[in-house]
Design a protein around this motif. Sequence first.
Motif, mmCIF file in Angstrom:
data_model
loop_
_atom_site.group_PDB
_atom_site.id
_atom_site.type_symbol
_atom_site.label_atom_id
_atom_site.label_comp_id
_atom_site.label_asym_id
_atom_site.label_seq_id
_atom_site.Cartn_x
_atom_site.Cartn_y
_atom_site.Cartn_z
ATOM 1 N N TYR A 56 7.201 -10.748 18.296
ATOM 2 C CA TYR A 56 6.507 -10.910 19.570
ATOM 3 C C TYR A 56 5.746 -12.233 19.604
ATOM 4 C CZ TYR A 56 7.463 -6.422 21.782
ATOM 5 O OH TYR A 56 8.080 -5.368 22.421
ATOM 6 N N ALA A 57 5.159 -12.610 18.473
ATOM 7 C CA ALA A 57 4.459 -13.901 18.406
ATOM 8 C C ALA A 57 5.438 -15.055 18.589
ATOM 9 C CB ALA A 57 3.723 -14.032 17.076
ATOM 10 N N VAL A 58 6.638 -14.932 18.031
ATOM 11 C CA VAL A 58 7.663 -15.963 18.192
ATOM 12 C C VAL A 58 8.093 -16.060 19.656
ATOM 13 C CG1 VAL A 58 10.058 -16.576 17.644
ATOM 14 C CG2 VAL A 58 8.490 -15.872 15.817
ATOM 15 N N ALA A 59 8.297 -14.913 20.299
ATOM 16 C CA ALA A 59 8.679 -14.915 21.717
ATOM 17 C C ALA A 59 7.607 -15.590 22.563
ATOM 18 C CB ALA A 59 8.922 -13.483 22.191
ATOM 19 N N GLU A 60 6.348 -15.267 22.276
ATOM 20 C CA GLU A 60 5.245 -15.868 23.031
ATOM 21 C C GLU A 60 5.173 -17.368 22.792
ATOM 22 O OE1 GLU A 60 0.590 -14.851 24.016
ATOM 23 O OE2 GLU A 60 1.398 -14.238 22.074
ATOM 24 N N ALA A 61 5.358 -17.790 21.532
ATOM 25 C CA ALA A 61 5.308 -19.221 21.212
ATOM 26 C C ALA A 61 6.452 -19.980 21.874
ATOM 27 C CB ALA A 61 5.360 -19.403 19.696
ATOM 28 N N ALA A 62 7.636 -19.367 21.930
ATOM 29 C CA ALA A 62 8.772 -20.014 22.581
ATOM 30 C C ALA A 62 8.511 -20.175 24.076
ATOM 31 C CB ALA A 62 10.043 -19.208 22.342
ATOM 32 N N ARG A 63 7.880 -19.168 24.679
ATOM 33 C CA ARG A 63 7.533 -19.263 26.103
ATOM 34 C C ARG A 63 6.519 -20.373 26.324
ATOM 35 N NH1 ARG A 63 7.639 -20.518 30.216
ATOM 36 N NH2 ARG A 63 7.137 -19.520 32.203
ATOM 37 N N GLU A 64 5.516 -20.450 25.460
ATOM 38 C CA GLU A 64 4.513 -21.504 25.570
ATOM 39 C C GLU A 64 5.143 -22.879 25.421
ATOM 40 O OE1 GLU A 64 1.766 -20.556 22.520
ATOM 41 O OE2 GLU A 64 0.745 -18.988 23.662
ATOM 42 N N ALA A 65 6.223 -22.953 24.638
ATOM 43 C CA ALA A 65 6.906 -24.229 24.413
ATOM 44 C C ALA A 65 7.825 -24.592 25.574
ATOM 45 C CB ALA A 65 7.700 -24.173 23.114
ATOM 46 N N GLY A 66 7.851 -23.763 26.615
ATOM 47 C CA GLY A 66 8.578 -24.099 27.828
ATOM 48 C C GLY A 66 9.885 -23.377 28.035
ATOM 49 N N ALA A 67 10.293 -22.527 27.087
ATOM 50 C CA ALA A 67 11.585 -21.851 27.201
ATOM 51 C C ALA A 67 11.519 -20.658 28.146
ATOM 52 C CB ALA A 67 12.046 -21.387 25.820
ATOM 53 N N ALA A 68 12.665 -20.315 28.691
ATOM 54 C CA ALA A 68 12.837 -19.021 29.355
ATOM 55 C C ALA A 68 13.225 -18.042 28.250
ATOM 56 C CB ALA A 68 13.926 -19.108 30.409
ATOM 57 N N VAL A 69 12.430 -17.009 28.056
ATOM 58 C CA VAL A 69 12.572 -16.158 26.872
ATOM 59 C C VAL A 69 12.955 -14.736 27.248
ATOM 60 C CG1 VAL A 69 11.430 -15.246 24.817
ATOM 61 C CG2 VAL A 69 10.869 -17.539 25.627
ATOM 62 N N VAL A 70 13.987 -14.226 26.584
ATOM 63 C CA VAL A 70 14.354 -12.817 26.657
ATOM 64 C C VAL A 70 14.027 -12.199 25.303
ATOM 65 C CG1 VAL A 70 16.195 -11.129 26.952
ATOM 66 C CG2 VAL A 70 16.190 -13.226 28.327
ATOM 67 N N LEU A 71 13.214 -11.160 25.303
ATOM 68 C CA LEU A 71 12.809 -10.472 24.082
ATOM 69 C C LEU A 71 13.502 -9.121 24.024
ATOM 70 C CD1 LEU A 71 10.968 -10.100 21.583
ATOM 71 C CD2 LEU A 71 9.177 -9.300 23.134
ATOM 72 N N VAL A 72 14.399 -8.954 23.066
ATOM 73 C CA VAL A 72 15.070 -7.680 22.856
ATOM 74 C C VAL A 72 14.294 -6.948 21.768
ATOM 75 C CG1 VAL A 72 17.209 -6.516 22.239
ATOM 76 C CG2 VAL A 72 17.284 -8.673 23.515
ATOM 77 N N SER A 73 13.639 -5.861 22.145
ATOM 78 C CA SER A 73 12.652 -5.231 21.268
ATOM 79 C C SER A 73 13.027 -3.815 20.877
ATOM 80 C CB SER A 73 11.282 -5.213 21.963
ATOM 81 O OG SER A 73 10.332 -4.502 21.196
ATOM 82 N N GLY A 74 12.890 -3.535 19.579
ATOM 83 C CA GLY A 74 12.928 -2.169 19.115
ATOM 84 C C GLY A 74 11.634 -1.467 19.501
ATOM 85 N N PRO A 75 11.472 -0.183 19.147
ATOM 86 C CA PRO A 75 10.290 0.582 19.558
ATOM 87 C C PRO A 75 9.016 0.128 18.849
ATOM 88 C CG PRO A 75 11.724 1.909 18.143
ATOM 89 C CD PRO A 75 12.463 0.658 18.421
ATOM 90 N N VAL A 76 8.106 -0.498 19.602
ATOM 91 C CA VAL A 76 6.823 -0.958 19.079
ATOM 92 C C VAL A 76 5.734 -0.654 20.091
ATOM 93 C CG1 VAL A 76 7.868 -2.806 17.704
ATOM 94 C CG2 VAL A 76 7.082 -3.285 20.032
#
Length: 420
Positions: A218-238
Amino acid sequence: MSSQPRKIVLGVTGGIAAYKSPDLVRRLIDQGAEVQVVMSRGAQQFVTALTFQAVSGKPVRDDLWDESGEAAMGHIELARWADEIVIAPATADFLAKLTHGFADDLLTTLCLATTAPITVAPAMNRQMWANAATQANVRTLKERGVRVLGPASGEQACGEVGVGRMLEPTQIAAEIFTTRGGAGPLQGLKVVVTAGPTREKIDPVRFISNRSSGKMGYAVAEAAREAGAAVVLVSGPVQIPTPRGVDRVDVESAEQMLSAVQSNLVGADIFIAAAAVSDYRCREIAGEKIKKTSDTLNLALARAPDVLATVSRSEAHPFLVGFAAETEHVERNALIKLNNKNLDMIAANKVGDGLAFDKDENALTVYWQGGKQELSMTSKTALARQLVELIAQRYHARGAHPTPTQTSVSTTPLSAAHAR
């Protein structure tokens, strides 16, 4: 970061969370900042100025009417000196003053007189945070470009539980060094990230899983979004809220994760496989709850789909980043996986004995063909930003090295697929 130290005015207002602010000073300095602390009168009831002077190396400013400080209009000088003004903790009272333009002490005056960006880290009782007046003030501040960090949810000093805790100093320090606006290093790119564990059913009430909390992914997804990317996060149960601006797809099993990844890889530039995907699943899933009828229970297991390997084998695949969570021989196993799965990069770390899983901090060693970089122990939020920055560098450099030389390592097959 610039060769010149980042000049930060740290404002500390009168809340119990002020006891965390000296640690924030230390962490900002560790990242290369020069910090000048300005305290409100209320803050001095919780922490002494001497404490802040000791950790910052600078005398604390706390009085708009200080003769020595104001002889040369010191509050204006400070307002011009700052690259950023950070208020942590920011009380409900301070947020109200900032919203309505009060200038009745040194800190509020600085905020009115500066052209530097302002960041606030709110901290207050949950009811005060939820109050309509506070929420209206926060909305107004955000509209004016004030960055609001937090607050977090949890147990509060008053004994209540809810939203209102100040973010931890590690999180705030990491956020302070996030670029505001502009084009980030992943601007215009599509990034797909997997995170969390998967669950493989045994029967309607039981499953096979692992200890992954999903925090790193989740931290990686957030950092990628902050870096300007359009991010899709495929997540298991958390049990983690979706990062702002990230498109989240929830799955449960390895097979579901593979299907979701394949559906969302269309047009993707980078795929970061941070999930701890199950290596095995039950060959047969019981239709009813298995009853306790004997002292032992034998389960026949079969290989679960290997998401990263499957993507790697596809004819046209994006830039691939894997994770390797290992209990031993971390570098050897990571390099085997890097080669066997034809990855562009792999982020490896040791797990077990209280490391990585369920923790808020982590460390990584990142490998690519012919190179590696150590990312030392820090919060997963800060670590993810470092990792994403490195991924961006390697992604943009890829065109200059279309046929990398293979790293020389043993490629003896492992007994199980990756488990990250």
